[in-house]
Design a protein around this motif. Structure first.
Motif, PDB file in Angstrom:
ATOM      1  N   THR B   6       0.697  -0.947   0.009  1.00 45.56           N
ATOM      2  CA  THR B   6      -0.060   0.064   0.225  1.00 45.56           C
ATOM      3  C   THR B   6       1.032   1.328   0.055  1.00 45.56           C
ATOM      4  O   THR B   6       0.544   2.199  -0.888  1.00 45.56           O
ATOM      5  CB  THR B   6      -0.938  -0.039   1.293  1.00 45.56           C
ATOM      6  N   ASP B   7       1.816   1.247   1.073  1.00 44.16           N
ATOM      7  CA  ASP B   7       2.689   2.457   0.788  1.00 44.16           C
ATOM      8  C   ASP B   7       3.661   2.747  -0.562  1.00 44.16           C
ATOM      9  O   ASP B   7       3.651   3.574  -0.954  1.00 44.16           O
ATOM     10  CB  ASP B   7       4.005   2.232   2.024  1.00 44.16           C
ATOM     11  N   LYS B   9       2.425   1.548  -3.447  1.00 37.76           N
ATOM     12  CA  LYS B   9       1.433   2.158  -4.250  1.00 37.76           C
ATOM     13  C   LYS B   9       1.214   3.478  -4.130  1.00 37.76           C
ATOM     14  O   LYS B   9       1.298   4.481  -5.239  1.00 37.76           O
ATOM     15  CB  LYS B   9       0.084   1.459  -4.209  1.00 37.76           C
ATOM     16  N   ASN B  10       0.756   4.150  -3.148  1.00 35.55           N
ATOM     17  CA  ASN B  10       0.566   5.464  -2.742  1.00 35.55           C
ATOM     18  C   ASN B  10       1.932   6.172  -3.272  1.00 35.55           C
ATOM     19  O   ASN B  10       1.834   7.510  -3.722  1.00 35.55           O
ATOM     20  CB  ASN B  10       0.158   5.701  -1.034  1.00 35.55           C
ATOM     21  N   GLU B  14       1.905   9.303  -5.972  1.00 31.45           N
ATOM     22  CA  GLU B  14       2.313  10.772  -5.595  1.00 31.45           C
ATOM     23  C   GLU B  14       3.767  11.093  -6.324  1.00 31.45           C
ATOM     24  O   GLU B  14       3.733  12.310  -7.129  1.00 31.45           O
ATOM     25  CB  GLU B  14       2.504  10.680  -4.063  1.00 31.45           C
TER      26      GLU B  14
END
Lengths: 159, 153
Positions: B6-7, B9-10, B14
């Motif tokens: 998840t980290d 991906k984000n 960004e």
């Protein structure tokens, strides 16, 4: 990287290829001065190198050669599915790079080289470019076909 | 691992948006999907390996139109029509900047090493960046698109 160190690194990578191919396929490969992949369809495995030396190694061969070689790795049985060809070639490249790294780390008495997981590409008229590295090629020819190892390191990095 | 995915991906979403904006372009994140381990490739594919603190691969896939648009933006709007060595070099640099930016955003305790970007192009390409299924992020870039696949071992 100075020339002596590069020569030593290339010597160990070459030696790792020869020993791994002998173990996996009982096939003796000889270094050649030059050769080209004359199959239209080819497979390339890219393994990145990070740490004190930053670069990458590409194992490149024709698709038919790769299929023949991986079939031997699979104890002579045909591969079940397309993915298997990729996985076996990735494993072959991983073994060569892993063994090379061990030789090199032992030679230079440090444990500061890291390998990235293999990325595998296959296709027609495959072209691979790493803009930031200077590379040298090692050519191998044997009864199971031809392989090229393209070894490149970034310039100006500490080594 | 879920947290890392998840980290990452984000961080990739960004970083892509920020780096693209440096070149006077804007992209928007469209969706994420889980891919099979073996996928068909784009016109130009750029792979960067991760090692040490995080082991895996990041693969950016560009159709020709997106490749030209991004590198044109990097060159201040110069018109480009062919994917030549300069465009390939520009795409490698873009992917390197985007990956580096994303890795910094992860704020990992352990150093994450990146390998140099390698570009792969050809016809009827197949790509595998992990034996496990990879995740792919799709971005819209004006009238074209690009994608970023990633996997962590």
């Amino acid at each position: 990287m100075n020339k002596d160190k590069l020569d030593t690194v290339m010597k160990y990578i070459s030696s790792a290829f020869e020993s791994v191919s002998l173990e996996l396929a009982e096939s003796e490969y000889k270094k050649a001065d030059s050769l080209s992949i004359d199959e239209e369809n080819s497979v390339a495995v890219i393994i990145g190198i990070a740490g004190t030396m930053k670069g990458r190694i590409i194992l490149h061969s024709g698709l038919k050669t790769a299929y023949g070689f991986t079939k031997i790795m699979n104890c002579g049985d045909p591969l079940d599915k397309k993915e298997d060809l990729f996985l076996y070639m990735a494993e072959f490249a991983n073994m060569i790079c892993g063994r090379s790294t061990t030789y090199i780390n032992n030679e230079f008495k440090e444990r500061k080289l890291w390998l990235t997981p293999p990325a595998i590409f296959a296709g027609k008229n495959l072209q691979l470019v790493t803009p930031t590295v200077c590379s040298e090629q090692l050519f191998f020819s044997g009864d199971k076909g031809k392989f090229i190892l393209d070894v490149g390191f970034e310039e100006g990095k500490k080594s | 691992m879920t947290c890392q995915l998840t980290d990452l991906k984000n961080a990739l979403v960004e970083a892509s948006t920020e780096v693209i904006s440096m070149f006077g372009l804007s992209c928007s994140f469209v969706k994420e999907s889980e891919e099979k381990s073996l996928n068909s490739g784009e016109d130009i594919n750029v792979v960067i390996g991760l090692s040490n603190g995080l082991k895996g691969n990041i693969l950016a896939g560009f159709p020709k139109s997106a490749a030209l648009k991004i590198v044109s933006g990097m060159m201040g709007g110069t018109e480009l029509s062919d994917v030549d060595d300069m465009v390939k070099s520009g795409l490698g640099e873009f992917t390197n900047m985007m990956s580096g930016n994303a890795i910094i955003r992860l704020k990992s305790d352990k150093l994450i090493e990146l390998s140099p970007p390698t570009l792969a192009s050809g016809e009827d390409m197949f790509v595998m960046i992990s034996r496990a299924p990879a995740r792919k992020l799709f971005f819209k870039l004006g009238d074209t698109e690009f994608n970023i696949a990633y996997c962590i071992e």
